[in-house]
Design a protein around this motif. Structure first.
Motif, PDB file in Angstrom:
ATOM      1  N   GLY A  33      91.475  -1.506  91.026  1.00  0.00           N
ATOM      2  CA  GLY A  33      90.867  -2.492  90.078  1.00  0.00           C
ATOM      3  C   GLY A  33      89.597  -2.411  89.571  1.00  0.00           C
ATOM      4  O   GLY A  33      89.200  -3.195  88.648  1.00  0.00           O
ATOM      5  N   MET A  34      88.569  -1.990  90.492  1.00  0.00           N
ATOM      6  CA  MET A  34      87.151  -2.590  90.465  1.00  0.00           C
ATOM      7  C   MET A  34      86.918  -1.581  89.701  1.00  0.00           C
ATOM      8  O   MET A  34      85.888  -1.370  88.663  1.00  0.00           O
ATOM      9  CB  MET A  34      86.879  -2.074  91.587  1.00  0.00           C
ATOM     10  N   ALA A  35      87.247  -0.202  89.747  1.00  0.00           N
ATOM     11  CA  ALA A  35      87.336   1.336  88.392  1.00  0.00           C
ATOM     12  C   ALA A  35      88.154   0.573  87.127  1.00  0.00           C
ATOM     13  O   ALA A  35      86.666   1.147  85.958  1.00  0.00           O
ATOM     14  CB  ALA A  35      88.111   2.300  88.856  1.00  0.00           C
ATOM     15  N   LYS A  36      88.783  -0.292  87.409  1.00  0.00           N
ATOM     16  CA  LYS A  36      89.568  -0.128  85.885  1.00  0.00           C
ATOM     17  C   LYS A  36      88.113  -1.284  85.203  1.00  0.00           C
ATOM     18  O   LYS A  36      87.785  -1.840  83.848  1.00  0.00           O
ATOM     19  CB  LYS A  36      90.982  -0.876  85.825  1.00  0.00           C
ATOM     20  N   LEU A  37      87.707  -2.428  86.554  1.00  0.00           N
ATOM     21  CA  LEU A  37      86.987  -3.326  86.180  1.00  0.00           C
ATOM     22  C   LEU A  37      85.648  -2.844  85.168  1.00  0.00           C
ATOM     23  O   LEU A  37      85.056  -3.706  83.982  1.00  0.00           O
ATOM     24  CB  LEU A  37      87.133  -4.304  86.666  1.00  0.00           C
ATOM     25  N   PHE A  38      85.014  -2.042  85.890  1.00  0.00           N
ATOM     26  CA  PHE A  38      83.604  -1.449  85.600  1.00  0.00           C
ATOM     27  C   PHE A  38      83.916  -0.086  85.125  1.00  0.00           C
ATOM     28  O   PHE A  38      82.853   0.864  84.233  1.00  0.00           O
ATOM     29  CB  PHE A  38      82.934  -1.077  86.389  1.00  0.00           C
ATOM     30  N   ASN A  39      85.256  -0.375  84.211  1.00  0.00           N
ATOM     31  CA  ASN A  39      85.698   1.017  83.515  1.00  0.00           C
ATOM     32  C   ASN A  39      84.740   2.556  83.895  1.00  0.00           C
ATOM     33  O   ASN A  39      84.806   3.538  83.001  1.00  0.00           O
ATOM     34  CB  ASN A  39      85.041   0.702  81.747  1.00  0.00           C
ATOM     35  N   VAL A  40      85.247   2.722  84.852  1.00  0.00           N
ATOM     36  CA  VAL A  40      84.423   4.284  85.410  1.00  0.00           C
ATOM     37  C   VAL A  40      85.999   4.599  85.809  1.00  0.00           C
ATOM     38  O   VAL A  40      86.795   4.122  86.444  1.00  0.00           O
ATOM     39  CB  VAL A  40      83.776   4.208  86.867  1.00  0.00           C
ATOM     40  N   ALA A  41      85.913   6.318  85.689  1.00  0.00           N
ATOM     41  CA  ALA A  41      87.093   5.922  86.581  1.00  0.00           C
ATOM     42  C   ALA A  41      87.459   7.399  88.113  1.00  0.00           C
ATOM     43  O   ALA A  41      85.932   6.694  88.795  1.00  0.00           O
ATOM     44  CB  ALA A  41      86.833   8.429  86.377  1.00  0.00           C
ATOM     45  N   GLU A  42      88.402   6.856  88.960  1.00  0.00           N
ATOM     46  CA  GLU A  42      88.306   6.756  90.265  1.00  0.00           C
ATOM     47  C   GLU A  42      88.761   8.499  90.472  1.00  0.00           C
ATOM     48  O   GLU A  42      88.712   9.418  89.794  1.00  0.00           O
ATOM     49  CB  GLU A  42      89.466   6.103  90.627  1.00  0.00           C
ATOM     50  N   LYS A  43      87.741   8.938  91.694  1.00  0.00           N
ATOM     51  CA  LYS A  43      87.768   9.889  91.747  1.00  0.00           C
ATOM     52  C   LYS A  43      87.835  10.248  93.468  1.00  0.00           C
ATOM     53  O   LYS A  43      87.355   9.079  94.670  1.00  0.00           O
ATOM     54  CB  LYS A  43      86.384  10.972  91.408  1.00  0.00           C
ATOM     55  N   ARG A  44      87.943  11.800  94.167  1.00  0.00           N
ATOM     56  CA  ARG A  44      87.457  11.509  95.748  1.00  0.00           C
ATOM     57  C   ARG A  44      86.944  11.944  95.988  1.00  0.00           C
ATOM     58  O   ARG A  44      85.747  12.606  95.192  1.00  0.00           O
ATOM     59  CB  ARG A  44      88.949  12.584  95.742  1.00  0.00           C
ATOM     60  N   CYS A 138      68.559  18.842 123.145  1.00  0.00           N
ATOM     61  CA  CYS A 138      69.632  18.063 123.002  1.00  0.00           C
ATOM     62  C   CYS A 138      70.426  18.391 123.079  1.00  0.00           C
ATOM     63  O   CYS A 138      70.962  18.890 123.695  1.00  0.00           O
ATOM     64  CB  CYS A 138      69.231  17.634 121.538  1.00  0.00           C
ATOM     65  N   GLY A 139      71.683  17.732 122.964  1.00  0.00           N
ATOM     66  CA  GLY A 139      73.416  17.524 123.606  1.00  0.00           C
ATOM     67  C   GLY A 139      73.941  18.549 122.529  1.00  0.00           C
ATOM     68  O   GLY A 139      74.958  18.288 121.851  1.00  0.00           O
ATOM     69  N   GLY A 140      73.177  18.535 121.214  1.00  0.00           N
ATOM     70  CA  GLY A 140      73.884  19.288 120.110  1.00  0.00           C
ATOM     71  C   GLY A 140      73.801  17.953 118.515  1.00  0.00           C
ATOM     72  O   GLY A 140      73.410  17.307 118.825  1.00  0.00           O
ATOM     73  N   VAL A 141      74.538  19.034 117.641  1.00  0.00           N
ATOM     74  CA  VAL A 141      74.780  17.833 116.628  1.00  0.00           C
ATOM     75  C   VAL A 141      76.191  17.310 116.818  1.00  0.00           C
ATOM     76  O   VAL A 141      77.495  17.497 116.717  1.00  0.00           O
ATOM     77  CB  VAL A 141      74.450  18.363 115.352  1.00  0.00           C
ATOM     78  N   ALA A 142      76.476  15.953 116.293  1.00  0.00           N
ATOM     79  CA  ALA A 142      77.703  14.777 116.289  1.00  0.00           C
ATOM     80  C   ALA A 142      77.802  14.866 114.937  1.00  0.00           C
ATOM     81  O   ALA A 142      76.385  14.677 114.018  1.00  0.00           O
ATOM     82  CB  ALA A 142      77.849  13.291 116.864  1.00  0.00           C
ATOM     83  N   ALA A 143      79.189  15.008 114.488  1.00  0.00           N
ATOM     84  CA  ALA A 143      79.620  15.369 113.264  1.00  0.00           C
ATOM     85  C   ALA A 143      80.684  14.895 112.545  1.00  0.00           C
ATOM     86  O   ALA A 143      81.823  15.184 113.683  1.00  0.00           O
ATOM     87  CB  ALA A 143      79.584  16.767 111.931  1.00  0.00           C
ATOM     88  N   GLY A 144      80.915  13.810 111.124  1.00  0.00           N
ATOM     89  CA  GLY A 144      82.108  13.586 111.011  1.00  0.00           C
ATOM     90  C   GLY A 144      81.785  13.294 109.997  1.00  0.00           C
ATOM     91  O   GLY A 144      81.194  13.165 109.023  1.00  0.00           O
ATOM     92  N   ALA A 145      82.922  14.024 108.702  1.00  0.00           N
ATOM     93  CA  ALA A 145      83.434  13.904 107.620  1.00  0.00           C
ATOM     94  C   ALA A 145      85.086  13.077 107.823  1.00  0.00           C
ATOM     95  O   ALA A 145      85.682  13.118 108.110  1.00  0.00           O
ATOM     96  CB  ALA A 145      83.871  15.709 107.205  1.00  0.00           C
ATOM     97  N   ALA A 146      84.296  12.550 106.199  1.00  0.00           N
ATOM     98  CA  ALA A 146      86.177  11.214 105.741  1.00  0.00           C
ATOM     99  C   ALA A 146      86.349  12.021 104.321  1.00  0.00           C
ATOM    100  O   ALA A 146      84.941  12.302 103.784  1.00  0.00           O
ATOM    101  CB  ALA A 146      86.128  10.458 105.993  1.00  0.00           C
ATOM    102  N   SER A 147      87.173  11.694 103.694  1.00  0.00           N
ATOM    103  CA  SER A 147      87.489  11.593 101.930  1.00  0.00           C
ATOM    104  C   SER A 147      88.318  10.769 101.604  1.00  0.00           C
ATOM    105  O   SER A 147      89.159  10.511 102.301  1.00  0.00           O
ATOM    106  CB  SER A 147      88.097  12.787 101.884  1.00  0.00           C
ATOM    107  N   GLY A 148      88.097  10.372 100.521  1.00  0.00           N
ATOM    108  CA  GLY A 148      89.294   9.341  99.746  1.00  0.00           C
ATOM    109  C   GLY A 148      88.856   8.906  98.392  1.00  0.00           C
ATOM    110  O   GLY A 148      87.837   9.422  97.818  1.00  0.00           O
ATOM    111  N   ARG A 149      89.182   8.026  98.337  1.00  0.00           N
ATOM    112  CA  ARG A 149      88.776   7.571  96.474  1.00  0.00           C
ATOM    113  C   ARG A 149      87.935   6.383  96.160  1.00  0.00           C
ATOM    114  O   ARG A 149      88.402   5.596  97.143  1.00  0.00           O
ATOM    115  CB  ARG A 149      90.431   7.369  95.750  1.00  0.00           C
ATOM    116  N   ALA A 150      87.224   6.946  95.485  1.00  0.00           N
ATOM    117  CA  ALA A 150      86.566   5.992  95.274  1.00  0.00           C
ATOM    118  C   ALA A 150      86.834   5.444  93.556  1.00  0.00           C
ATOM    119  O   ALA A 150      86.499   6.255  93.318  1.00  0.00           O
ATOM    120  CB  ALA A 150      85.234   5.952  95.915  1.00  0.00           C
TER     121      ALA A 150
END
Length: 150
Positions: A33-44, A138-150
Protein backbone atom coordinates in the motif's frame (compact mmCIF):
# COMPACT_ATOMS: atom_id res chain seq x y z
CA UNK A 1 7.74 26.98 8.33
CA UNK A 2 7.48 23.88 10.47
CA UNK A 3 3.98 24.76 11.64
CA UNK A 4 2.54 25.53 8.24
CA UNK A 5 -0.63 23.68 7.25
CA UNK A 6 0.33 23.84 3.59
CA UNK A 7 1.52 20.49 2.25
CA UNK A 8 4.37 20.15 -0.15
CA UNK A 9 3.55 18.26 -3.34
CA UNK A 10 6.47 16.00 -2.42
CA UNK A 11 4.56 14.57 0.56
CA UNK A 12 1.15 12.96 0.56
CA UNK A 13 -1.22 12.77 3.50
CA UNK A 14 -1.98 9.26 4.72
CA UNK A 15 -5.54 8.92 5.92
CA UNK A 16 -5.59 6.40 8.80
CA UNK A 17 -9.02 5.18 7.65
CA UNK A 18 -7.79 4.60 4.12
CA UNK A 19 -7.13 1.13 2.79
CA UNK A 20 -3.73 2.46 1.75
CA UNK A 21 -2.67 2.87 5.39
CA UNK A 22 -2.38 -0.89 5.71
CA UNK A 23 -4.97 -1.42 8.44
CA UNK A 24 -7.83 -2.23 6.05
CA UNK A 25 -5.71 -3.39 3.13
CA UNK A 26 -7.30 -6.59 1.83
CA UNK A 27 -3.93 -7.92 0.67
CA UNK A 28 -2.72 -7.53 4.30
CA UNK A 29 0.53 -6.09 2.94
CA UNK A 30 1.04 -2.54 4.21
CA UNK A 31 4.34 -2.11 2.35
CA UNK A 32 2.46 -2.75 -0.91
CA UNK A 33 0.00 0.00 0.00
CA UNK A 34 2.80 2.42 0.84
CA UNK A 35 4.58 1.61 -2.42
CA UNK A 36 1.42 2.40 -4.37
CA UNK A 37 0.77 5.54 -2.34
CA UNK A 38 4.19 6.99 -3.10
CA UNK A 39 4.32 5.55 -6.63
CA UNK A 40 7.45 3.44 -6.12
CA UNK A 41 7.93 -0.15 -7.11
CA UNK A 42 8.29 -2.85 -4.49
CA UNK A 43 11.49 -4.86 -4.64
CA UNK A 44 13.28 -7.55 -2.72
CA UNK A 45 15.87 -6.16 -0.31
CA UNK A 46 18.44 -7.75 1.95
CA UNK A 47 19.59 -6.59 5.37
CA UNK A 48 22.79 -7.73 7.06
CA UNK A 49 23.72 -7.22 10.70
CA UNK A 50 27.34 -7.69 11.79
CA UNK A 51 28.61 -7.58 15.36
CA UNK A 52 32.04 -8.29 16.83
CA UNK A 53 31.56 -10.78 19.66
CA UNK A 54 33.36 -9.72 22.82
CA UNK A 55 34.22 -6.19 21.69
CA UNK A 56 33.45 -4.91 25.18
CA UNK A 57 35.99 -7.39 26.54
CA UNK A 58 38.68 -5.99 24.27
CA UNK A 59 38.04 -2.60 25.85
CA UNK A 60 38.43 -3.85 29.45
CA UNK A 61 41.26 -2.35 31.54
CA UNK A 62 43.19 -5.62 31.75
CA UNK A 63 43.33 -5.77 27.93
CA UNK A 64 45.12 -2.39 27.68
CA UNK A 65 42.50 -1.10 25.21
CA UNK A 66 41.04 1.46 27.58
CA UNK A 67 42.64 4.39 25.81
CA UNK A 68 40.03 6.09 23.68
CA UNK A 69 42.49 6.33 20.78
CA UNK A 70 42.97 2.53 20.60
CA UNK A 71 39.22 1.90 20.75
CA UNK A 72 38.68 4.52 18.05
CA UNK A 73 41.37 2.96 15.83
CA UNK A 74 39.84 -0.51 16.15
CA UNK A 75 36.33 0.81 15.48
CA UNK A 76 37.57 2.69 12.41
CA UNK A 77 39.34 -0.43 11.12
CA UNK A 78 36.19 -2.52 11.56
CA UNK A 79 34.04 0.11 9.85
CA UNK A 80 36.46 0.31 6.93
CA UNK A 81 36.45 -3.48 6.59
CA UNK A 82 32.64 -3.68 6.68
CA UNK A 83 32.20 -0.90 4.10
CA UNK A 84 34.85 -2.46 1.85
CA UNK A 85 33.23 -5.89 1.96
CA UNK A 86 29.77 -4.44 1.30
CA UNK A 87 31.05 -2.25 -1.54
CA UNK A 88 32.22 -5.36 -3.39
CA UNK A 89 28.61 -6.61 -3.39
CA UNK A 90 27.03 -3.18 -4.03
CA UNK A 91 25.78 -3.04 -0.45
CA UNK A 92 25.31 0.17 1.53
CA UNK A 93 26.20 0.87 5.16
CA UNK A 94 22.87 1.82 6.69
CA UNK A 95 24.03 2.41 10.25
CA UNK A 96 26.71 1.56 12.73
CA UNK A 97 27.17 1.85 16.46
CA UNK A 98 30.56 0.88 17.83
CA UNK A 99 31.16 -2.62 16.53
CA UNK A 100 27.59 -3.21 15.31
CA UNK A 101 26.92 -2.62 11.59
CA UNK A 102 23.69 -2.75 9.59
CA UNK A 103 24.03 -2.96 5.80
CA UNK A 104 21.37 -3.03 3.10
CA UNK A 105 21.35 -4.62 -0.34
CA UNK A 106 19.04 -3.50 -3.16
CA UNK A 107 17.46 -0.78 -1.00
CA UNK A 108 19.29 2.23 -2.43
CA UNK A 109 21.63 0.56 -4.95
CA UNK A 110 20.46 -2.12 -7.37
CA UNK A 111 21.71 -5.59 -6.46
CA UNK A 112 20.70 -8.86 -8.09
CA UNK A 113 20.10 -11.46 -5.38
CA UNK A 114 20.27 -9.21 -2.29
CA UNK A 115 20.21 -12.05 0.26
CA UNK A 116 23.06 -13.88 -1.46
CA UNK A 117 24.99 -10.60 -1.63
CA UNK A 118 24.44 -10.10 2.11
CA UNK A 119 25.71 -13.62 2.90
CA UNK A 120 28.79 -13.16 0.68
CA UNK A 121 29.48 -9.85 2.45
CA UNK A 122 29.18 -11.52 5.86
CA UNK A 123 31.60 -14.28 4.84
CA UNK A 124 34.08 -11.74 3.44
CA UNK A 125 33.89 -9.63 6.62
CA UNK A 126 34.36 -12.66 8.89
CA UNK A 127 37.41 -13.74 6.86
CA UNK A 128 38.88 -10.25 6.80
CA UNK A 129 38.50 -9.79 10.56
CA UNK A 130 40.05 -13.21 11.21
CA UNK A 131 42.93 -12.70 8.79
CA UNK A 132 43.73 -9.13 9.92
CA UNK A 133 44.66 -10.13 13.45
CA UNK A 134 43.16 -6.80 14.59
CA UNK A 135 40.69 -8.43 16.92
CA UNK A 136 42.77 -11.08 18.63
CA UNK A 137 41.00 -12.25 21.72
CA UNK A 138 37.49 -11.49 20.56
CA UNK A 139 34.92 -14.23 20.10
CA UNK A 140 34.60 -13.79 16.35
CA UNK A 141 31.84 -12.14 14.36
CA UNK A 142 28.12 -12.65 14.75
CA UNK A 143 26.21 -12.16 11.51
CA UNK A 144 22.55 -12.30 10.56
CA UNK A 145 20.93 -11.75 7.17
CA UNK A 146 17.30 -11.36 6.18
CA UNK A 147 15.42 -10.67 2.97
CA UNK A 148 11.96 -9.41 2.20
CA UNK A 149 9.88 -7.10 0.00
CA UNK A 150 9.91 -3.39 0.67
Amino acid sequence: TCHSRRRSSMYKHIDPDSTMAGTNNTSNNSSNGMAKLFNVAEKRVGVLSLNLVGFHGLCAPERHMTRAQKIHELSTTLLTMAVGCAHGERGVMDSFHGDHFTLTFNASRAVAGPLAAAVRTANAFISEVRDSGQCGGCGGVAAGAASGRA
